[in-house]
Design an enzyme around this catalytic site. Structure first.
Site, PDB file in Angstrom:
ATOM      1  N   HIS A  61       0.810  -1.205  -0.072  1.00  0.00           N
ATOM      2  CA  HIS A  61      -0.029  -0.200  -0.113  1.00  0.00           C
ATOM      3  C   HIS A  61       0.993   1.269   0.064  1.00  0.00           C
ATOM      4  O   HIS A  61       1.123   1.792   0.937  1.00  0.00           O
ATOM      5  CB  HIS A  61      -0.707   0.053   1.303  1.00  0.00           C
ATOM      6  CG  HIS A  61      -1.967   0.906   1.153  1.00  0.00           C
ATOM      7  ND1 HIS A  61      -3.283   0.558   1.864  1.00  0.00           N
ATOM      8  CD2 HIS A  61      -2.273   2.250   0.679  1.00  0.00           C
ATOM      9  CE1 HIS A  61      -3.972   1.695   1.511  1.00  0.00           C
ATOM     10  NE2 HIS A  61      -3.464   2.604   0.990  1.00  0.00           N
ATOM     11  N   HIS A  63       1.571   4.987  -1.901  1.00  0.00           N
ATOM     12  CA  HIS A  63       0.736   6.135  -2.844  1.00  0.00           C
ATOM     13  C   HIS A  63       2.212   6.715  -3.570  1.00  0.00           C
ATOM     14  O   HIS A  63       2.673   7.674  -2.820  1.00  0.00           O
ATOM     15  CB  HIS A  63      -0.090   7.191  -2.314  1.00  0.00           C
ATOM     16  CG  HIS A  63      -1.324   6.591  -1.744  1.00  0.00           C
ATOM     17  ND1 HIS A  63      -2.361   6.394  -2.539  1.00  0.00           N
ATOM     18  CD2 HIS A  63      -1.560   6.130  -0.429  1.00  0.00           C
ATOM     19  CE1 HIS A  63      -3.303   5.635  -1.597  1.00  0.00           C
ATOM     20  NE2 HIS A  63      -2.894   5.628  -0.533  1.00  0.00           N
ATOM     21  N   ASN A  95      -4.953   5.834  -7.421  1.00  0.00           N
ATOM     22  CA  ASN A  95      -5.545   6.973  -7.206  1.00  0.00           C
ATOM     23  C   ASN A  95      -4.699   8.072  -7.623  1.00  0.00           C
ATOM     24  O   ASN A  95      -4.539   9.246  -6.912  1.00  0.00           O
ATOM     25  CB  ASN A  95      -6.120   7.405  -5.888  1.00  0.00           C
ATOM     26  CG  ASN A  95      -5.138   7.328  -4.694  1.00  0.00           C
ATOM     27  OD1 ASN A  95      -4.007   6.855  -4.843  1.00  0.00           O
ATOM     28  ND2 ASN A  95      -5.296   8.033  -3.637  1.00  0.00           N
ATOM     29  N   HIS A 182     -10.741   0.039   0.988  1.00  0.00           N
ATOM     30  CA  HIS A 182     -10.485   0.785   1.852  1.00  0.00           C
ATOM     31  C   HIS A 182     -12.047   0.888   2.543  1.00  0.00           C
ATOM     32  O   HIS A 182     -13.020   1.476   2.133  1.00  0.00           O
ATOM     33  CB  HIS A 182     -10.370   2.129   1.278  1.00  0.00           C
ATOM     34  CG  HIS A 182     -10.433   3.518   1.597  1.00  0.00           C
ATOM     35  ND1 HIS A 182      -9.210   4.302   2.115  1.00  0.00           N
ATOM     36  CD2 HIS A 182     -11.256   3.973   2.403  1.00  0.00           C
ATOM     37  CE1 HIS A 182      -9.686   5.267   2.926  1.00  0.00           C
ATOM     38  NE2 HIS A 182     -10.777   5.141   3.221  1.00  0.00           N
ATOM     39  N   ASN A 281      -6.402   8.945   7.120  1.00  0.00           N
ATOM     40  CA  ASN A 281      -7.588   8.127   6.951  1.00  0.00           C
ATOM     41  C   ASN A 281      -7.110   6.789   6.781  1.00  0.00           C
ATOM     42  O   ASN A 281      -6.443   6.359   5.697  1.00  0.00           O
ATOM     43  CB  ASN A 281      -8.064   8.815   5.568  1.00  0.00           C
ATOM     44  CG  ASN A 281      -9.290   7.890   5.169  1.00  0.00           C
ATOM     45  OD1 ASN A 281      -9.425   6.897   5.698  1.00  0.00           O
ATOM     46  ND2 ASN A 281      -9.940   8.433   4.096  1.00  0.00           N
ATOM     47  N   ASP A 308       0.856   2.573   3.698  1.00  0.00           N
ATOM     48  CA  ASP A 308      -0.066   3.709   3.251  1.00  0.00           C
ATOM     49  C   ASP A 308       0.702   4.978   3.185  1.00  0.00           C
ATOM     50  O   ASP A 308       0.121   5.982   3.335  1.00  0.00           O
ATOM     51  CB  ASP A 308      -1.294   3.826   4.247  1.00  0.00           C
ATOM     52  CG  ASP A 308      -2.288   4.698   3.742  1.00  0.00           C
ATOM     53  OD1 ASP A 308      -2.185   5.155   2.426  1.00  0.00           O
ATOM     54  OD2 ASP A 308      -3.281   4.943   4.326  1.00  0.00           O
TER      55      ASP A 308
HETATM   56 ZN   LIG Z   1      -6.915   4.018   2.215  1.00  0.00          ZN
END
Ligand SMILES: [Zn+2]
Length: 434
Positions: A61, A63, A95, A182, A281, A308
């Protein structure tokens, strides 16, 4: 490096999983030999006395923000951060802008990772087109692409429509895929800012109830069981979620779960500072939740740690709490935070850390060449870690383009000294090797 003869490395005196010291001879991308007193004329020597050797870490995970938000992170800077944190593979969340919802974007992200060369980048495909939650993305085309996508997620958003979630779970069975959810019931979290509880009441920010996470996890476990498919639960943050996942696993259902380093160490008490570096989050929860998450990671109810890693430029974080972006960086501190939260507290030994940060995430992400034991014949994906080191986290030293780490100024144990990806050093002496 393809085509050229590759440098062999003789790593002297490393301790695999903190066990007895051994030499590791790395040749042609694999661990060719282990044992004491190895000799290898022509090999580069690395003295690893006192260092713990772990299999290269795998993040489910991350980004990476590219394409679209190269001011926050690029594939090159994010994977450099990953290598410095001991990672040899990361899963890049979908995303981005454009969203990774086609074979074309998935292959672009995958190629950018190969070009950067710091660690393997495995794209995660979106579940729904444009993350819009209305129709399925091109799951089959992404699975068949050169990137061979197996993990799908709308992360950042919840696939809240039960029918779409069911269809996605059914679809990925054909190629042994997994849907990573999520879990955030959108109506229950409208405007939510911090964990709903004592702290939210005191500081007067809108609460984010645990039930918003738990209701979705319960529903999705039932859906996964109903269609016989694989569900992965992203960033579990509450004690109640742990209970639901434990129950689902006891039924033999194909449910796996991850927890972030920050949810293992930090609580919502930090939100009382109104410093948006703690805005994330799902939100930081209570000490009782932290205790339950640690116990669940230790007993295997939660399968793995995932960072994350969510980089944001300063202008998106240096704002009033309500206007600031959600998210924290994590790749460069994850192993050290797990050391503090899990090893120093007696919840996990280093074999456990290797399992939860390498073997299990590699299995969930369907990465066959990662997460393998430090043993003869394994791909030489290795991290050498100094467990005796201690230092204060200084984000100015991080390779990530973003500085939004909640661990800034905190003293943490450990130091990644070297990382090897298929026998090539990506990190040496705690610095990027290339
Ligand atoms: Zn998430």
């Amino acid at each position: 490096m393809t085509g050229a003869a590759r440098q062999s490395w003789l790593i002297r005196g490393a301790r695999p999983l903190a066990g007895p010291a051994t030499d590791l001879l790395v040749t042609d991308g694999v661990i060719a030999e282990t044992g004491s007193g190895l000799s290898a004329p022509g090999a580069q020597l690395l003295d690893a006395t006192g260092l713990t050797a772990l299999p290269g870490l795998v993040d489910l995970h991350t980004h990476l923000r590219e394409p679209g938000r190269e001011d926050a992170e690029t594939v090159a800077t994010g994977t450099a951060a990953a290598a410095l944190g001991g990672y040899t593979a990361v899963h890049a969340m979908a995303n981005t802008d454009p969203v990774t919802d086609t074979a074309g974007v998935a292959e672009q992200v995958w190629r950018l990772g190969r070009e950067a060369g710091h660690c393997d980048v495995q794209p995660v495909g979106a579940v729904t087109a444009g993350l819009q939650g209305s129709r399925l993305a091109e799951l089959g085309a992404m699975a068949d692409s050169a990137a061979r996508v197996r993990v799908f997620s709308d992360d950042g958003r919840c696939v809240s429509d039960a029918v779409l979630m069911r269809r996605a779970l059914e679809y990925v069975k054909a190629f042994n895929g997994v849907i990573a959810q999520h879990a955030q019931e959108p109506r229950l979290t409208e405007g939510a800012q911090v964990n709903e509880g004592e702290v939210s009441g005191v500081i007067g920010l809108a609460g984010w109830p645990a039930v918003a996470e738990e209701a979705i996890i319960a529903r999705d476990c039932l859906l996964a069981a109903h269609v016989g498919s694989a569900l992965h639960v992203c960033h579990v943050s509450t004690a109640g979620s742990v209970e639901i996942i434990r129950w689902a696993k006891s039924k033999g259902w194909r449910v796996t779960a991850e927890v972030t380093p920050h949810h293992l160490l930090l609580t919502d008490a930090l939100a009382a500072s109104y410093d948006p570096v703690y805005k994330v989050n799902p939100p930081l929860r209570t000490q009782a939740d932290v205790d339950a998450l640690r116990a669940a990671l230790a007993d295997g109810t939660i399968d793995c740690v995932a960072t994350d890693h969510a980089p944001h430029p300063a202008e998106d974080k240096d704002a009033e709490w309500q206007a600031a972006a959600f998210g924290m960086t994590g790749l460069e501190t994850a192993l050290r935070v797990v050391h503090a939260a899990m090893v120093e507290t007696g919840h996990l030994d280093w074999a456990g850390v290797a399992d939860r940060m390498s073997a299990r995430p590699a299995a969930i992400g369907r990465l066959e060449r990662h997460g393998r034991a430090i043993a003869q014949g394994s791909p030489a994906n290795i991290v050498l870690y100094d467990p005796a080191a201690r230092s204060v986290v200084d984000p100015a030293l991080h390779a990530s383009l973003s500085r939004n780490t909640p661990f800034a100024g905190m003293e943490l144990p450990g130091q990644v000294v070297a990382t090897f990806l298929r026998g090539e050093p990506t990190v040496l002496d705690g610095k990027l090797a290339r």
